[in-house]
Design a protein around this motif. Structure first.
Motif, PDB file in Angstrom:
ATOM      1  N   SER A  96       6.535  -9.348   5.396  1.00  0.00           N
ATOM      2  CA  SER A  96       5.920  -8.055   5.122  1.00  0.00           C
ATOM      3  C   SER A  96       6.958  -6.944   5.090  1.00  0.00           C
ATOM      4  O   SER A  96       6.813  -5.965   4.351  1.00  0.00           O
ATOM      5  CB  SER A  96       4.835  -7.741   6.158  1.00  0.00           C
ATOM      6  N   TRP A 148      -0.908  -8.125   5.759  1.00  0.00           N
ATOM      7  CA  TRP A 148      -1.420  -8.330   4.402  1.00  0.00           C
ATOM      8  C   TRP A 148      -1.388  -7.080   3.526  1.00  0.00           C
ATOM      9  O   TRP A 148      -1.192  -7.211   2.318  1.00  0.00           O
ATOM     10  CB  TRP A 148      -2.819  -8.941   4.448  1.00  0.00           C
ATOM     11  N   TYR A 179       1.883  -7.152   1.686  1.00  0.00           N
ATOM     12  CA  TYR A 179       1.944  -8.182   0.651  1.00  0.00           C
ATOM     13  C   TYR A 179       1.117  -7.800  -0.573  1.00  0.00           C
ATOM     14  O   TYR A 179       1.567  -7.957  -1.718  1.00  0.00           O
ATOM     15  CB  TYR A 179       1.442  -9.511   1.216  1.00  0.00           C
ATOM     16  N   VAL A 180      -0.085  -7.294  -0.346  1.00  0.00           N
ATOM     17  CA  VAL A 180      -0.960  -6.941  -1.464  1.00  0.00           C
ATOM     18  C   VAL A 180      -0.365  -5.800  -2.279  1.00  0.00           C
ATOM     19  O   VAL A 180      -0.306  -5.855  -3.515  1.00  0.00           O
ATOM     20  CB  VAL A 180      -2.370  -6.578  -0.961  1.00  0.00           C
ATOM     21  N   SER A 240      -4.240   2.537   5.363  1.00  0.00           N
ATOM     22  CA  SER A 240      -3.250   1.736   6.092  1.00  0.00           C
ATOM     23  C   SER A 240      -2.023   2.512   6.518  1.00  0.00           C
ATOM     24  O   SER A 240      -1.048   1.927   6.978  1.00  0.00           O
ATOM     25  CB  SER A 240      -2.828   0.524   5.239  1.00  0.00           C
TER      26      SER A 240
END
Length: 443
Positions: free
Chosen positions: A125, A199, A202-203, A239
């Motif tokens: 990440s 995540w 990564y996304v 986020s």
């Protein structure tokens, strides 16, 4: 939160008896120089001269606001001037990444001596977040402390590209007010990131890579840009490490664009006034906002000083400014990225200076500052400038090959100031989340 004049900057049409460089370039470089000095002081004083550190305003936040106003002022017009999003992104990539990657390599290479910050995940990440620069909006720490603010620069680039391609680039005043109001609301309801874990990095990394390829090579360009803009907005709100702060930063950047529109006669200043008022109250009731620099008296003073600095520089844009300040603006991206790691290495050699005698502190501070300035000058000369030159060559070929290299203005542009668009707008300073006090560890 960018930003420099190179020897190959385009010639500027004279608008007054003053030198074109003086009237159109020097005031922006002076602003960058001021912002860079504020950032360096924010990190140098707590470690070297803690007794001299001011607490009636925040040096770091002041520098951030100045730099982001400059970015907002110039970045959208840089894209609009040429109307070529591919050339714009090539320019951005070659402007930002060579030095950015070099600093990452330096920090990692010396990790055996000064370990990489604990806030950096030891998994993929961190690679994904560093590759996109969307560090802070996916709650990943940068290997160099100051890299976190580049996240908001990247979010701004993505949103400006989407707005340009859908023909909404002239709504900067509305955008600034919406983000400012959003900062108030987000501060009331969000204490931190809603989407947590590895995540999001990564996304966003996958979407960033695929979307940018489409934006730069033209296949589904507008749809891809809109997707990237929505991704950036969602990351900012859901986020981010400190959601209200990131939202307020975007409000400030769009306020800088609104100032540019006002200067060109295509907008008013009242959206800037509304934005300022909302940003001023954004942290006062924020769920996550207990730091000393968001106390009302400190926050208000910092905002007022940043606004006054930007306004004063605009008022002086037809005058000759100190060469030293303009030079600091020239190397300010290097200064921004390299100063914090260098200060850490310096303190690792000298030991804790916070309780040393004042003459010794002063001497070490002067020596450290000289080292930082020297390395910044070398980094600009041998890393930044070659990267910028390569980006110009590639983007020039792109413009000729894809869009005929158009250099015409677009609606809302202010042609009498085209010369400033040769600036490279990449840097934003740190100074929010890295305050070292008398009892704090050095890293």
């Amino acid at each position: 939160m960018l930003m420099r004049v190179s020897a190959a900057a385009p010639a500027l049409p004279a608008a007054s008896t003053s030198s074109p460089t003086v009237t159109r370039l020097a005031w922006l470089d002076a602003l960058r120089g001021i912002g860079a000095l504020a950032v360096v002081a924010e990190h140098l004083l707590p470690w070297f001269l803690p007794a001299l550190r001011p607490y009636w305003f925040s040096l770091g936040v002041y520098g951030i606001l100045v730099f982001f106003l400059v970015s907002g002022y110039i970045i959208p017009t840089s894209l609009e001037r040429h109307g070529d999003v591919r050339a714009f992104w090539i320019s951005r990539i070659f402007r930002l990444y060579p030095l950015y990657l070099s600093v990452i390599a330096l920090v990692l290479a010396l990790a055996w001596w000064v370990p990489v910050r604990g806030e950096v995940p030891r998994d993929g990440s961190a690679v994904a977040a560093h590759a996109t620069m969307l560090l802070d909006v996916v709650s990943v720490g940068g290997v160099a402390d100051t890299m976190w603010t580049l996240s908001y620069e990247m979010v701004f680039y993505l949103m400006v590209t989407a707005l340009f391609l859908v023909g909404a680039q002239g709504r900067s005043g509305l955008m600034s007010m919406l983000f400012a109001a959003g900062a108030v609301v987000v501060g009331l309801v969000a204490s931190g990131a809603v989407l947590v874990g590895a995540w999001p990095a990564y996304v966003t990394g996958a979407l960033f890579a695929a979307g940018l390829v489409c934006v730069m090579w033209g296949r589904g360009r507008t749809a891809a840009a809109c997707l990237l803009g929505l991704m950036a907005l969602a990351s900012l709100l859901l986020s981010s490490r400190v959601p209200w702060l990131g939202t307020a930063v975007l409000a400030v950047m769009f306020a800088g664009t609104a100032i540019r529109r006002w200067e060109c006669g295509t907008g008013g200043l009242w959206p800037v006034a509304v934005t300022t008022g909302l940003v001023a109250i954004a942290p006062l009731w924020a769920v996550e906002g207990g730091w000393w620099w968001v106390q009302a008296n400190v926050w208000f003073t910092t905002i007022a000083l940043a606004g006054a600095t930007f306004a004063g520089a605009m008022a002086l844009r037809g005058r000759r400014l100190p060469r030293a300040m303009v030079w600091l603006g020239l190397v300010s991206y290097s200064l921004y990225l390299v100063h914090h790691p260098l200060l850490k290495y310096f303190v690792e050699i000298t030991g804790d200076l916070r309780r040393a005698e004042l003459p010794y502190q002063l001497g070490m501070a002067a020596l450290a500052l000289a080292a930082v300035l020297g390395v910044s000058a070398l980094a600009y000369r041998y890393i930044e400038r070659p990267g910028q030159a390569l980006g110009r060559r590639i983007s020039g070929r792109s413009a000729r090959g894809l869009q005929g290299g158009t250099d015409q203005g677009v609606a809302g542009q202010c042609p009498r100031h085209d010369g400033v668009l040769g600036h490279e707008e990449g840097q934003v300073p740190d100074g929010v989340g890295d305050h070292v006090g008398q009892g704090d560890p050095l890293r």
